[in-house]
Design an enzyme around this catalytic site. Structure first.
Site, PDB file in Angstrom:
ATOM      1  CB  CYS A 168      46.953  52.709 -12.567  1.00  0.00           C
ATOM      2  SG  CYS A 168      46.350  51.743 -11.165  1.00  0.00           S
ATOM      3  CG  ASP A 184      49.208  44.551 -13.707  1.00  0.00           C
ATOM      4  OD1 ASP A 184      49.019  44.415 -12.485  1.00  0.00           O
ATOM      5  OD2 ASP A 184      48.873  45.567 -14.337  1.00  0.00           O
ATOM      6  CG  HIS A 204      49.911  47.864 -12.089  1.00  0.00           C
ATOM      7  ND1 HIS A 204      48.786  47.722 -12.865  1.00  0.00           N
ATOM      8  CD2 HIS A 204      49.748  49.015 -11.401  1.00  0.00           C
ATOM      9  CE1 HIS A 204      47.977  48.743 -12.653  1.00  0.00           C
ATOM     10  NE2 HIS A 204      48.536  49.550 -11.774  1.00  0.00           N
TER      11      HIS A 204
END
Length: 229
Positions: free
Chosen positions: A122, A171, A198
Site C-alpha cells: 500500500c 482494488d 486491496h
C-alpha cells in the site's frame, strides 16, 4: 529471529526498525516497507518470513518522524489514524522519509554483505516505487498494491532497478484501468494482477486472499532470487 534496531539517516535522525536475520549466511537482504498501520505484527511477520527464506530483512518505522512506536490494527479507527499519520509524513519538507528508507537500505547492505531489494505494501508499495527510482544501493523492488503509483507524477518516474509490481483487480483504491496504463507506460516493469481486493497479502485483514497472496509471494521469491541471489 527478529529484534528491534536503530537506524540513523543522513540528517542524523534516529528511527527504530525491526530486523530479522536468517539462520545461516544471508543470500541477500530486503527492506520491508509498512502499510499505514506501522510496523505491526503483520509487517514483522513478513520480515520473519523472508528471513526464513534466507534474506536479512529490515522494516523501518516510517512514522517515527511524526509519532514513535505506531502499531495499529485494521479497524475503521485504525484506518483513520493511519491515514492521518501518512498525510503528516507526506507533508514533511524536502525528502520526507526517503532518508529513513536509505538508512534501512544501507543497514541491510552492511549487515548482509549482499545485494539489497525493497518491497512494500500500500503506502509502502508507493514508497518502494519511489525508492526504486531515486535511492542508491538497490538491486530490485517489489511494490504490492502501491497506492498512488498510477498517478501521473508517479508514472513519470523511471526505475533504476528491476521492478515487479503486484495489484489486485478488485482494488477499489487503485483502478484497474490505471494499472493497465502504468503497465503500458513501463514495459520494463513486470506487472502482475490478481483476482483480489486491496490488501490481499495481509492475513489479518478481511481482504486477505490466500491464493493470490501465495502466488504473489512465490513470484516475489523467484524475482528476488533472480536479482539478489
Amino acid at each position: 529471529m527478529g529484534q528491534s534496531v536503530d537506524l540513523m539517516g543522513a540528517d542524523g535522525f534516529v528511527l527504530p526498525a525491526w530486523a530479522a536475520t536468517p539462520a545461516g549466511a544471508p543470500r541477500g537482504a530486503v527492506v520491508v516497507l509498512q502499510e499505514i498501520f506501522g510496523v505491526n505484527a503483520h509487517i514483522r511477520s513478513v520480515a520473519e518470513r523472508f528471513a526464513a527464506s534466507g534474506y536479512l530483512a529490515v522494516a523501518p518505522a516510517l512514522f517515527a518522524r511524526i509519532e514513535p512506536a505506531v502499531e495499529l490494527g485494521y479497524g475503521p479507527e485504525d484506518m483513520q489514524a493511519g491515514m492521518a499519520l501518512k498525510a503528516e509524513v507526506e507533508a514533511l519538507p524536502a525528502a520526507g522519509v526517503m532518508p529513513d528508507i536509505q538508512a534501512a537500505i544501507d543497514y541491510a547492505a552492511q549487515h548482509s554483505g549482499r545485494k539489497v531489494g525493497i518491497l512494500g505494501f500500500c503506502w509502502g508499495g508507493l514508497l518502494s516505487w519511489r525508492a526504486a527510482c531515486t535511492l542508491r544501493g538497490l538491486s530490485a523492488a517489489v511494490p504490492y498494491y502501491g497506492g498512488g503509483m498510477t498517478t501521473a507524477d508517479e508514472v513519470a518516474r523511471k526505475p533504476l532497478v528491476p521492478v515487479l509490481a503486484h495489484f489486485g483487480e478488485r482494488d477499489p483504491w487503485i483502478a484497474l484501468a490505471g494499472v493497465q496504463a502504468f503497465a503500458l507506460a513501463h514495459p520494463e516493469v513486470v506487472v502482475q494482477t490478481y483476482p483480489a481486493d486491496h490488501g490481499f497479502n495481509c492475513d489479518q485483514r478481511g481482504s486477505y486472499h490466500e491464493p493470490s497472496a501465495v502466488t504473489a509471494h512465490d513470484r516475489t521469491l523467484a524475482f528476488l532470487g533472480q536479482h539478489l541471489g
